[in-house]
Design an enzyme around this catalytic site. Structure first.
Site, PDB file in Angstrom:
ATOM      1  N   ASP A 152       2.471  -0.677 -13.942  1.00  0.00           N
ATOM      2  CA  ASP A 152       3.077  -1.453 -12.851  1.00  0.00           C
ATOM      3  C   ASP A 152       3.439  -2.875 -13.277  1.00  0.00           C
ATOM      4  O   ASP A 152       4.577  -3.313 -13.059  1.00  0.00           O
ATOM      5  CB  ASP A 152       2.159  -1.475 -11.630  1.00  0.00           C
ATOM      6  CG  ASP A 152       2.172  -0.153 -10.868  1.00  0.00           C
ATOM      7  OD1 ASP A 152       2.614   0.862 -11.440  1.00  0.00           O
ATOM      8  OD2 ASP A 152       1.725  -0.128  -9.708  1.00  0.00           O
ATOM      9  N   GLY A 180       4.419  -0.578  -5.992  1.00  0.00           N
ATOM     10  CA  GLY A 180       4.157  -1.677  -6.918  1.00  0.00           C
ATOM     11  C   GLY A 180       4.080  -3.059  -6.311  1.00  0.00           C
ATOM     12  O   GLY A 180       4.327  -4.055  -6.998  1.00  0.00           O
ATOM     13  N   SER A 181       3.697  -3.149  -5.027  1.00  0.00           N
ATOM     14  CA  SER A 181       3.639  -4.466  -4.378  1.00  0.00           C
ATOM     15  C   SER A 181       2.600  -5.376  -5.029  1.00  0.00           C
ATOM     16  O   SER A 181       2.828  -6.579  -5.175  1.00  0.00           O
ATOM     17  CB  SER A 181       3.348  -4.319  -2.880  1.00  0.00           C
ATOM     18  OG  SER A 181       2.110  -3.680  -2.658  1.00  0.00           O
ATOM     19  N   SER A 182       1.459  -4.817  -5.427  1.00  0.00           N
ATOM     20  CA  SER A 182       0.386  -5.633  -6.022  1.00  0.00           C
ATOM     21  C   SER A 182       0.823  -6.232  -7.349  1.00  0.00           C
ATOM     22  O   SER A 182       0.651  -7.433  -7.590  1.00  0.00           O
ATOM     23  CB  SER A 182      -0.881  -4.788  -6.225  1.00  0.00           C
ATOM     24  OG  SER A 182      -1.337  -4.275  -4.997  1.00  0.00           O
ATOM     25  N   ALA A 184       3.846  -6.702  -8.432  1.00  0.00           N
ATOM     26  CA  ALA A 184       4.958  -7.641  -8.245  1.00  0.00           C
ATOM     27  C   ALA A 184       4.460  -9.015  -7.821  1.00  0.00           C
ATOM     28  O   ALA A 184       4.958 -10.039  -8.304  1.00  0.00           O
ATOM     29  CB  ALA A 184       5.946  -7.090  -7.224  1.00  0.00           C
ATOM     30  N   GLY A 199       0.784  -1.229   0.000  1.00  0.00           N
ATOM     31  CA  GLY A 199       0.000   0.000   0.000  1.00  0.00           C
ATOM     32  C   GLY A 199       0.811   1.272   0.000  1.00  0.00           C
ATOM     33  O   GLY A 199       0.314   2.334   0.373  1.00  0.00           O
ATOM     34  N   SER A 200       2.063   1.183  -0.442  1.00  0.00           N
ATOM     35  CA  SER A 200       2.962   2.341  -0.370  1.00  0.00           C
ATOM     36  C   SER A 200       3.130   3.049  -1.710  1.00  0.00           C
ATOM     37  O   SER A 200       3.797   4.069  -1.794  1.00  0.00           O
ATOM     38  CB  SER A 200       4.339   1.885   0.120  1.00  0.00           C
ATOM     39  OG  SER A 200       4.893   0.952  -0.797  1.00  0.00           O
TER      40      SER A 200
END
Length: 284
Positions: free
Chosen positions: A137, A92-94, A96, A88-89
């Site tokens: 992303d 690009g965590s989602s 990845a 949630g920063s």
């Protein structure tokens, strides 16, 4: 099999890119690793807990499994997720986790997907979950490197950056806020987007750290003008400026992260990232 995919940082052009302007985006050396093993049942383990195909808990992973399942029959799989990317920063965590999950499934179940196919499926998963998506992303997470969008032209970005994370924020909320401001003042906001566009184009061919720092400061002033900063971010950036460091929001704003050029001394509460040339890869 284990696959990993990098996070990303929007260096210039956030919000403006939604309205057809340019953005400069880079993969970063923080990775999400996904392990997939054949099984007779589905089990997902992550920092969010352990579950079966629980969409509420693991929406991106579950949807990736469903999409991949349209290509290959999957009776079951044990999926384990470890990520260095803060959730949630805006880093690009989602994307990845989607890209790494698809790549690990493809390797474990003897698929024949190349990187382009992985990207296209990841983009579709992002749309499935979020309703709409630019595709930036998952592209960055799949292919790595630093790029100018929308042309997808590779750029050189030989700098390290410090990042300060202010916690999760709502991207949709910030995008809606900017859209409302543009409705009220279309000519003014479009001129701001044009200025951000010029910054992105200059940054895509920037040769010096000094020029890049100037562009960071100018871009942040324009982001503040469209209302996506907040008092905490403004105070922190002012403190950094007193130390001789420029910084700007990356991503939607209203929280999330700010970044600046790393000059050898790490600011308090920050972590260091650098552009990552490699995208998704099989670890073992």
């Amino acid at each position: 099999m284990i696959a990993s995919a990098p996070g990303k940082i929007i260096l210039f052009g956030e919000h403006a890119v939604v309205y057809g302007r340019h953005a400069v985006v880079s993969a970063i050396n923080l990775r999400c690793r996904v392990s997939v093993r054949k099984s007779d049942r589905f089990l997902i383990r992550s920092s969010l807990g352990e579950s079966g195909l629980d969409y509420q808990r693991h929406p991106y992973v579950v949807q990736a499994v469903k999409r991949f399942g349209e290509l290959r029959n999957i009776p079951g799989a044990e999926i384990e997720i470890e990520s260095e990317i803060p959730i949630g920063s805006g880093l690009g965590s989602s994307a990845a986790v989607i890209v790494a999950t698809i790549a690990a499934l493809n390797a474990e179940f003897d698929g024949d997907m190349d990187k382009e196919a992985i990207f296209q499926m990841a983009k579709q998963v992002e749309i499935d979950v979020q309703g709409r998506a630019s595709g930036i992303d998952p592209f960055i997470s799949t292919f790595g490197g630093s790029w100018l969008f929308p042309e997808r032209r590779k750029v050189e970005m030989p700098f390290k950056f410090f990042v300060i994370n202010f916690g999760s924020r709502s991207t949709a909320e910030m995008v809606a806020k900017v859209a409302e401001l543009r409705e009220r003042h279309p000519e003014v906001v479009d001129k701001i987007f044009d200025a951000i566009d010029a910054i992105s184009l200059e940054a895509s061919d920037v040769g010096s750290a000094e020029r890049l720092e100037e562009l960071i400061a100018i871009n942040q002033s324009l982001l503040r003008a469209i209302g996506v900063s907040n008092p905490e971010i403004d105070r922190t950036i002012a403190e950094l400026e007193r130390m001789g460091l420029n910084a700007k929001i990356t991503g939607a704003g209203g929280g999330g992260c700010i970044f600046g050029l790393f000059k050898g001394e790490k600011p308090k509460g920050s972590f260091i990232v650098e552009p990552e040339k490699e995208g998704v890869r099989i670890e073992e």
